[in-house]
Motif scaffolding. Structure first.
Motif, PDB file in Angstrom:
ATOM      1  N   ARG A 194       0.847  -1.189   0.000  1.00 44.13           N
ATOM      2  CA  ARG A 194       0.000   0.000   0.000  1.00 44.13           C
ATOM      3  C   ARG A 194       0.883   1.240   0.000  1.00 44.13           C
ATOM      4  NH1 ARG A 194      -5.352   1.026   1.437  1.00 44.13           N
ATOM      5  NH2 ARG A 194      -5.676   2.787   2.812  1.00 44.13           N
ATOM      6  N   ILE A 195       0.535   2.218  -0.844  1.00 45.22           N
ATOM      7  CA  ILE A 195       1.296   3.458  -0.888  1.00 45.22           C
ATOM      8  C   ILE A 195       0.426   4.646  -0.487  1.00 45.22           C
ATOM      9  CG2 ILE A 195       3.006   2.708  -2.590  1.00 45.22           C
ATOM     10  CD1 ILE A 195       1.378   4.277  -4.723  1.00 45.22           C
ATOM     11  N   TYR A 196       1.068   5.624   0.100  1.00 44.33           N
ATOM     12  CA  TYR A 196       0.466   6.913   0.420  1.00 44.33           C
ATOM     13  C   TYR A 196       0.817   7.862  -0.721  1.00 44.33           C
ATOM     14  CZ  TYR A 196       0.507  11.625   2.407  1.00 44.33           C
ATOM     15  OH  TYR A 196       0.330  12.967   2.623  1.00 44.33           O
ATOM     16  N   VAL A 197      -0.166   8.590  -1.214  1.00 45.94           N
ATOM     17  CA  VAL A 197       0.055   9.580  -2.272  1.00 45.94           C
ATOM     18  C   VAL A 197      -0.399  10.929  -1.719  1.00 45.94           C
ATOM     19  CG1 VAL A 197      -0.446  10.252  -4.649  1.00 45.94           C
ATOM     20  CG2 VAL A 197      -0.437   7.817  -4.024  1.00 45.94           C
ATOM     21  N   GLY A 198       0.536  11.824  -1.535  1.00 43.87           N
ATOM     22  CA  GLY A 198       0.227  13.134  -0.969  1.00 43.87           C
ATOM     23  C   GLY A 198       0.501  14.266  -1.928  1.00 43.87           C
ATOM     24  N   LEU A 246      -6.376   9.597 -10.709  1.00 49.68           N
ATOM     25  CA  LEU A 246      -5.372   9.020  -9.817  1.00 49.68           C
ATOM     26  C   LEU A 246      -5.148   7.542 -10.152  1.00 49.68           C
ATOM     27  CD1 LEU A 246      -3.711   9.844  -7.175  1.00 49.68           C
ATOM     28  CD2 LEU A 246      -5.424   8.496  -5.991  1.00 49.68           C
ATOM     29  N   ILE A 247      -6.221   6.818 -10.383  1.00 52.45           N
ATOM     30  CA  ILE A 247      -6.117   5.400 -10.737  1.00 52.45           C
ATOM     31  C   ILE A 247      -5.354   5.250 -12.053  1.00 52.45           C
ATOM     32  CG2 ILE A 247      -7.426   3.348 -11.414  1.00 52.45           C
ATOM     33  CD1 ILE A 247      -9.578   4.342  -9.377  1.00 52.45           C
ATOM     34  N   LYS A 248      -5.666   6.084 -13.041  1.00 48.15           N
ATOM     35  CA  LYS A 248      -4.969   6.029 -14.329  1.00 48.15           C
ATOM     36  C   LYS A 248      -3.480   6.315 -14.160  1.00 48.15           C
ATOM     37  CE  LYS A 248      -8.623   7.214 -17.580  1.00 48.15           C
ATOM     38  NZ  LYS A 248      -9.103   8.217 -18.549  1.00 48.15           N
ATOM     39  N   MET A 249      -3.146   7.254 -13.289  1.00 41.25           N
ATOM     40  CA  MET A 249      -1.752   7.624 -13.070  1.00 41.25           C
ATOM     41  C   MET A 249      -0.946   6.473 -12.463  1.00 41.25           C
ATOM     42  SD  MET A 249      -2.342  11.482 -11.574  1.00 41.25           S
ATOM     43  CE  MET A 249      -0.744  11.588 -10.812  1.00 41.25           C
ATOM     44  N   PHE A 250      -1.576   5.690 -11.592  1.00 37.15           N
ATOM     45  CA  PHE A 250      -0.853   4.649 -10.869  1.00 37.15           C
ATOM     46  C   PHE A 250      -1.053   3.236 -11.430  1.00 37.15           C
ATOM     47  CE2 PHE A 250      -0.446   8.184  -8.059  1.00 37.15           C
ATOM     48  CZ  PHE A 250       0.810   7.998  -7.484  1.00 37.15           C
ATOM     49  N   SER A 251      -1.948   3.073 -12.384  1.00 41.82           N
ATOM     50  CA  SER A 251      -2.198   1.764 -12.995  1.00 41.82           C
ATOM     51  C   SER A 251      -1.012   1.168 -13.745  1.00 41.82           C
ATOM     52  CB  SER A 251      -3.404   1.830 -13.929  1.00 41.82           C
ATOM     53  OG  SER A 251      -4.575   2.019 -13.178  1.00 41.82           O
ATOM     54  N   PRO A 252      -0.172   1.958 -14.410  1.00 43.42           N
ATOM     55  CA  PRO A 252       0.935   1.364 -15.173  1.00 43.42           C
ATOM     56  C   PRO A 252       1.935   0.564 -14.332  1.00 43.42           C
ATOM     57  CG  PRO A 252       0.603   3.633 -15.844  1.00 43.42           C
ATOM     58  CD  PRO A 252      -0.262   3.400 -14.644  1.00 43.42           C
ATOM     59  N   PHE A 253       1.906   0.719 -13.030  1.00 38.49           N
ATOM     60  CA  PHE A 253       2.916   0.087 -12.189  1.00 38.49           C
ATOM     61  C   PHE A 253       2.480  -1.264 -11.634  1.00 38.49           C
ATOM     62  CE2 PHE A 253       3.249   4.695 -12.013  1.00 38.49           C
ATOM     63  CZ  PHE A 253       4.436   4.832 -12.722  1.00 38.49           C
ATOM     64  N   GLY A 254       1.226  -1.644 -11.863  1.00 44.56           N
ATOM     65  CA  GLY A 254       0.758  -2.937 -11.396  1.00 44.56           C
ATOM     66  C   GLY A 254      -0.747  -2.955 -11.196  1.00 44.56           C
ATOM     67  N   LYS A 255      -1.227  -4.094 -10.707  1.00 45.66           N
ATOM     68  CA  LYS A 255      -2.660  -4.274 -10.477  1.00 45.66           C
ATOM     69  C   LYS A 255      -3.064  -3.580  -9.179  1.00 45.66           C
ATOM     70  CE  LYS A 255      -6.235  -7.772 -10.028  1.00 45.66           C
ATOM     71  NZ  LYS A 255      -6.709  -7.816  -8.664  1.00 45.66           N
ATOM     72  N   ILE A 256      -3.969  -2.619  -9.296  1.00 44.27           N
ATOM     73  CA  ILE A 256      -4.468  -1.909  -8.117  1.00 44.27           C
ATOM     74  C   ILE A 256      -5.609  -2.713  -7.520  1.00 44.27           C
ATOM     75  CG2 ILE A 256      -5.611   0.187  -7.291  1.00 44.27           C
ATOM     76  CD1 ILE A 256      -4.070   1.732  -9.443  1.00 44.27           C
ATOM     77  N   GLU A 257      -5.426  -3.129  -6.268  1.00 45.01           N
ATOM     78  CA  GLU A 257      -6.469  -3.888  -5.571  1.00 45.01           C
ATOM     79  C   GLU A 257      -7.517  -2.973  -4.967  1.00 45.01           C
ATOM     80  OE1 GLU A 257      -4.515  -6.465  -2.764  1.00 45.01           O
ATOM     81  OE2 GLU A 257      -4.187  -7.977  -4.306  1.00 45.01           O
ATOM     82  N   ARG A 279       7.114  13.385  -9.016  1.00 41.02           N
ATOM     83  CA  ARG A 279       6.600  13.682 -10.354  1.00 41.02           C
ATOM     84  C   ARG A 279       5.539  14.784 -10.255  1.00 41.02           C
ATOM     85  NH1 ARG A 279       5.196   9.202 -14.611  1.00 41.02           N
ATOM     86  NH2 ARG A 279       7.448   9.320 -14.739  1.00 41.02           N
ATOM     87  N   LEU A 280       5.581  15.717 -11.186  1.00 40.07           N
ATOM     88  CA  LEU A 280       4.622  16.816 -11.184  1.00 40.07           C
ATOM     89  C   LEU A 280       3.266  16.364 -11.709  1.00 40.07           C
ATOM     90  CD1 LEU A 280       6.730  19.839 -12.488  1.00 40.07           C
ATOM     91  CD2 LEU A 280       6.082  19.323 -10.140  1.00 40.07           C
ATOM     92  N   ALA A 281       2.220  16.757 -11.009  1.00 39.95           N
ATOM     93  CA  ALA A 281       0.839  16.508 -11.424  1.00 39.95           C
ATOM     94  C   ALA A 281       0.076  17.802 -11.170  1.00 39.95           C
ATOM     95  CB  ALA A 281       0.242  15.348 -10.646  1.00 39.95           C
TER      96      ALA A 281
END
Length: 158
Positions: free
Chosen positions: A14-18, A29-40, A80-82
């Motif tokens: 589990r990661i914290y995104v601040g 947010l889901i689209k941004m982090f999906s490339p790194f693996g399966k989001i449960e 990374r800038l968002a």
């Protein structure tokens, strides 16, 4: 989310995104982090009262299916800038260790929108409250530093 998702074997997945800009939606947010693996699962925190009720709180938690995916996301997305703001990404287990030293005496006024549907246990709720308080403290400190720098800049002008 599992009842003990911040404890035991799940905390390292589990990661914290601040420092998430208010214009970033849960779907983005889901689209941004999906490339790194399966989001449960992911928890997107929202204000529950006041003038910002229903608006994003500025941070979230994302749980991957493996520890390696979470570490990869942390390595690739931290800084990374968002929407012009650098994201702060940490393993939730790292964040929980920092947060346990924080004071838990006040309520947070935060609701969590969770995609997985199950409820969290008491320990998980306390950890989430601690994370929220820690983030608020950090934001207040950053605002204070920014105000001091601005005053110094204004004072040094001819």
């Amino acid at each position: 989310m599992e009842p003990n998702s911040l404890n035991g074997e799940n905390s390292d997945k589990r990661i914290y995104v601040g420092n998430v800009d208010h214009r970033i939606s849960e779907a983005t947010l889901i689209k941004m982090f999906s490339p790194f693996g399966k989001i449960e699962s992911e928890d997107f925190l929202l204000h529950t009262r006041g003038p910002k009720r229903g608006e994003p709180r500025g941070f979230a938690f994302v749980q991957y299916s493996t520890k390696e995916e979470a570490i990869l996301a942390k390595e690739k997305m931290h800084g990374r800038l968002a929407c012009g703001r650098p994201l702060v990404v940490r393993l939730a287990s790292e964040k929980a260790v920092i947060d346990t030293s924080q004071n838990l005496s006040k309520g947070s006024g935060v609701v969590i929108s969770s995609r997985s549907g199950s409820t969290s246990g008491q320990m998980s709720r306390s950890a989430k409250i601690a994370a929220i308080k820690n983030k608020l403290k950090t934001l207040e400190e950053n605002d204070s530093r920014s105000a001091k720098k601005q005053k110094q800049l204004e004072g040094s002008s001819p």
